[in-house]
Design a protein around this motif. Structure first.
Motif, mmCIF file in Angstrom:
data_model
loop_
_atom_site.group_PDB
_atom_site.id
_atom_site.type_symbol
_atom_site.label_atom_id
_atom_site.label_comp_id
_atom_site.label_asym_id
_atom_site.label_seq_id
_atom_site.Cartn_x
_atom_site.Cartn_y
_atom_site.Cartn_z
ATOM 1 N N ARG A 15 2.275 -5.905 9.138
ATOM 2 C CA ARG A 15 3.209 -7.027 8.973
ATOM 3 C C ARG A 15 2.574 -8.340 9.410
ATOM 4 O O ARG A 15 2.759 -9.369 8.770
ATOM 5 N N ASP A 29 0.358 -9.690 -1.184
ATOM 6 C CA ASP A 29 1.225 -8.793 -1.954
ATOM 7 C C ASP A 29 0.803 -7.334 -1.798
ATOM 8 O O ASP A 29 1.655 -6.439 -1.762
ATOM 9 N N ALA A 42 2.137 -6.191 1.444
ATOM 10 C CA ALA A 42 3.593 -6.012 1.316
ATOM 11 C C ALA A 42 3.899 -4.690 0.632
ATOM 12 O O ALA A 42 4.840 -3.985 1.024
ATOM 13 N N ALA A 43 3.117 -4.335 -0.381
ATOM 14 C CA ALA A 43 3.333 -3.063 -1.076
ATOM 15 C C ALA A 43 3.066 -1.877 -0.157
ATOM 16 O O ALA A 43 3.814 -0.882 -0.197
ATOM 17 N N GLU A 101 5.992 -1.705 2.243
ATOM 18 C CA GLU A 101 7.170 -1.226 1.528
ATOM 19 C C GLU A 101 7.076 0.285 1.261
ATOM 20 O O GLU A 101 8.071 1.006 1.355
ATOM 21 N N GLU A 143 9.221 0.031 5.190
ATOM 22 C CA GLU A 143 9.522 -1.131 6.033
ATOM 23 C C GLU A 143 9.539 -2.407 5.187
ATOM 24 O O GLU A 143 9.428 -2.348 3.978
ATOM 25 N N LEU A 144 9.675 -3.530 5.854
ATOM 26 C CA LEU A 144 9.658 -4.908 5.323
ATOM 27 C C LEU A 144 10.989 -5.400 5.017
ATOM 28 O O LEU A 144 11.958 -5.545 5.316
#
Length: 64
Positions: A10, A52, A55-56, A59, A63-64
Motif C-alpha cells: 500500500r 496500477d 493496486a491490482a 486488490e 485489500e485496498l
C-alpha cells in the motif's frame, strides 16, 4: 500475505501514485509541442502503470 507485506504494498502504491500526480502537474506546465512534454507524458504513463500494478496485487489479496 502478511499484514506487513500488505502495508508495504500500500505504501509503494501510494508513493507511486503521488509521484505520477506530481509528474502530471509538471507535464501540464510545459509547452505541449516540446520533446520534454513527450518525455514527461511517457514517464507519467509508466509510473501510473506501476502504481496500477501494485493496486491490482493489493486488490487480488483482498485489500485496498
Amino acid at each position: 500475505m502478511t499484514d506487513l507485506v500488505l502495508k508495504e504494498l500500500r505504501l509503494r502504491h501510494a508513493t507511486l501514485d503521488l509521484k505520477a500526480e506530481r509528474l502530471r502537474c509538471e507535464w501540464r506546465t510545459v509547452p505541449a509541442t516540446g520533446p520534454r512534454a513527450a518525455a514527461l507524458g511517457k514517464r507519467v504513463k509508466s509510473v501510473q502503470g506501476q502504481a496500477d500494478d501494485y493496486a491490482a496485487i493489493i486488490e487480488a489479496a483482498g485489500e485496498l
